[in-house]
Design an enzyme around this catalytic site. Structure first.
Site, short mmCIF file in Angstrom:
data_model
loop_
_atom_site.label_atom_id
_atom_site.label_comp_id
_atom_site.label_asym_id
_atom_site.label_seq_id
_atom_site.Cartn_x
_atom_site.Cartn_y
_atom_site.Cartn_z
N SER A 201 6.59 1.37 10.97
CA SER A 201 7.73 0.77 10.74
C SER A 201 8.65 1.73 11.67
O SER A 201 8.21 2.79 11.95
CB SER A 201 8.19 1.17 9.35
OG SER A 201 9.54 1.21 9.25
N TYR B 122 8.20 7.07 2.33
CA TYR B 122 7.70 5.91 2.99
C TYR B 122 7.55 5.93 4.55
O TYR B 122 6.56 5.69 5.12
CB TYR B 122 8.59 4.91 2.58
CG TYR B 122 8.56 3.46 3.45
CD1 TYR B 122 7.47 2.49 3.15
CD2 TYR B 122 9.25 3.20 4.55
CE1 TYR B 122 7.35 1.36 3.87
CE2 TYR B 122 9.20 2.14 5.23
CZ TYR B 122 7.92 1.09 4.80
OH TYR B 122 7.88 0.06 5.72
N LYS C 86 4.22 6.15 7.02
CA LYS C 86 4.23 5.38 8.19
C LYS C 86 4.03 6.09 9.65
O LYS C 86 3.48 5.46 10.47
CB LYS C 86 5.44 4.32 8.33
CG LYS C 86 5.57 3.43 7.27
CD LYS C 86 4.32 2.22 7.28
CE LYS C 86 4.84 1.07 6.32
NZ LYS C 86 3.86 -0.16 6.51
N1 LIG Z 1 10.80 -6.07 6.15
C1 LIG Z 1 11.04 -5.14 6.85
O1 LIG Z 1 12.27 -4.81 7.31
C2 LIG Z 1 10.03 -4.09 7.50
C3 LIG Z 1 10.51 -3.17 8.45
C4 LIG Z 1 9.42 -2.30 8.74
C5 LIG Z 1 8.28 -2.56 8.33
N2 LIG Z 1 7.62 -3.28 7.45
C6 LIG Z 1 6.16 -3.60 7.00
O2 LIG Z 1 5.83 -4.76 7.06
C7 LIG Z 1 5.01 -4.92 6.40
C8 LIG Z 1 4.98 -6.28 5.34
O3 LIG Z 1 6.41 -6.18 4.94
P1 LIG Z 1 7.03 -7.37 4.43
O4 LIG Z 1 8.63 -7.20 4.54
O5 LIG Z 1 6.70 -8.68 4.99
O6 LIG Z 1 7.19 -7.49 2.83
P2 LIG Z 1 6.92 -8.49 1.63
O7 LIG Z 1 7.82 -9.66 2.30
O8 LIG Z 1 7.57 -7.91 0.61
O9 LIG Z 1 5.66 -9.20 1.46
C9 LIG Z 1 4.62 -8.34 1.13
C10 LIG Z 1 3.39 -9.09 1.01
O10 LIG Z 1 2.41 -8.09 0.67
C11 LIG Z 1 1.81 -8.28 -0.56
N3 LIG Z 1 1.32 -6.94 -1.06
C12 LIG Z 1 2.15 -6.01 -1.62
N4 LIG Z 1 1.42 -5.05 -2.06
C13 LIG Z 1 0.08 -5.46 -1.88
C14 LIG Z 1 -1.47 -4.85 -2.11
N5 LIG Z 1 -1.38 -3.78 -2.75
N6 LIG Z 1 -2.33 -5.55 -1.89
C15 LIG Z 1 -2.38 -6.86 -1.26
N7 LIG Z 1 -1.20 -7.53 -1.06
C16 LIG Z 1 -0.04 -6.79 -1.39
C17 LIG Z 1 2.71 -9.35 -1.27
O11 LIG Z 1 2.01 -10.19 -2.22
P3 LIG Z 1 1.88 -9.53 -3.80
O12 LIG Z 1 3.04 -8.97 -4.50
O13 LIG Z 1 1.43 -10.90 -4.51
O14 LIG Z 1 0.64 -8.76 -3.49
C18 LIG Z 1 3.42 -10.00 0.06
O15 LIG Z 1 2.53 -11.11 0.09
C19 LIG Z 1 4.67 -3.65 5.15
O16 LIG Z 1 3.80 -2.82 6.09
C20 LIG Z 1 6.33 -3.04 5.64
O17 LIG Z 1 6.15 -1.57 5.28
C21 LIG Z 1 8.66 -4.16 7.20
#
Ligand SMILES: NC(=O)c1ccc[n+]([C@@H]2O[C@H](COP(=O)([O-])OP(=O)(O)OC[C@H]3O[C@@H](n4cnc5c(N)ncnc54)[C@H](OP(=O)(O)O)[C@@H]3O)[C@@H](O)[C@H]2O)c1
Length: 257
Positions: A150, A163, A167
């Site tokens: 991130s 968090y 990261k």
């Molecule tokens: N969105 C942002 O702005 C952003 C920015 C920087 C970094 N990131 C990083 O990008 C990654 C994905 O984030 P996102 O924004 O796409 O999240 P999201 O839309 O909330 O999706 C999260 C996904 O992960 C699954 N999940 C969560 N905990 C899990 C676990 N313990 N085991 C297996 N699956 C799990 C969820 O499904 P279930 O709940 O069914 O398990 C869902 O499929 C993360 O590493 C996050 O830190 C995101």
């Protein structure tokens, strides 16, 4: 480009496991890899949402299978990798994308339990999954691992203290694995997304004040989409990036520029 890879971004014949792939960034990556010809294993905890995601990919005529398990449970990492390998008979690509952020606020809100949970899901589990995947990747002559970090891992964001620490450590883990496993033909890289419109970040983008504050510092004046990250992920696991390892790629509309 070598003669054997006329289309450097093709993933034909490769199998990829993406954790946290039922929605958001992980789903966008799974869809993109599948369109590039990969067999994709989508992992998440909730089986019904996961099944719908897999059906969507299969409806486009691509190869996708579901693996409903908790990718944050360190002790289950070998079983998760073994189950993924069994689905398509091997593994070439691991995307450590699932993460947890149970609190938003001052750093002192992080109790020992919360600290352990964030580190367990965001750092330790990706390490155990990578370790378990390593012999399978090596058996295919090499492979690729992506760790989803991130912008908070490069520059901590207010309210996202521990968090951000997890990261940042994931970026260091990326370098360690790249150095130790390069001789096996395994590349390990990290992506640092900026603000991407998903459920995970809704506390940020649904707050108009926070959103405007972020966009004021961002040359590209929009929130990111999962596809913006998936395109970078495709590059990193493709033949085009075969000389790239231990690196961090920031995809943030220029926010940290
Ligand atoms: N969105 C942002 O702005 C952003 C920015 C920087 C970094 N990131 C990083 O990008 C990654 C994905 O984030 P996102 O924004 O796409 O999240 P999201 O839309 O909330 O999706 C999260 C996904 O992960 C699954 N999940 C969560 N905990 C899990 C676990 N313990 N085991 C297996 N699956 C799990 C969820 O499904 P279930 O709940 O069914 O398990 C869902 O499929 C993360 O590493 C996050 O830190 C995101």
């Amino acid at each position: 480009m070598s003669a054997s890879s006329a289309v450097p971004f093709s993933l034909a014949g490769k199998t990829a496991l993406i954790t946290g792939a039922s929605r958001g960034i992980g789903l966008a990556i799974a869809q993109t890899f599948a369109r590039a010809g990969a067999n994709v294993v989508l992992n998440a905890r909730k089986a019904d949402v996961l099944a719908a995601a897999v059906e969507g990919i299969a409806a486009e005529g691509q190869q996708a299978k579901a693996l409903a398990m908790n990718a944050g449970r360190v002790e289950d990492a070998p079983a998760l990798i073994a189950a993924a390998v069994a689905l398509f008979g091997g593994l070439d690509i691991l995307v450590n994308n699932a993460a947890a952020n149970p609190i938003y606020g001052p750093v002192e809100l992080a109790t020992p339990e919360i600290f352990a949970k964030i580190m367990g899901v965001n750092l330790h589990a990706p390490f155990e999954l990578a370790k378990a995947a390593r012999p399978h990747l090596a058996a295919r002559g090499g492979g690729s691992i992506i760790n989803m970090s991130s912008i908070g891992g490069r520059n901590p964001e207010p309210g996202l203290g521990i968090y951000s620490v997890s990261k940042a450590a994931l970026l260091s883990l990326t370098q360690v694995l790249a150095k130790e496993w390069g001789a096996d033909g395994i590349t390990v890289n990290a992506i640092c997304p900026g603000l991407i419109k998903t459920d995970f970040s809704s506390a940020l983008w649904s707050n108009e004040k926070t959103m405007q504050h972020m966009l004021r510092q961002q040359p590209i004046q929009r929130i990111g989409e999962g596809d913006d990250i998936a395109a970078m992920a495709l590059y990193l696991v493709s033949d085009a990036a075969r000389f790239t390892t231990g690196a961090t790629f920031t995809v943030d509309g220029g926010y940290l520029a």
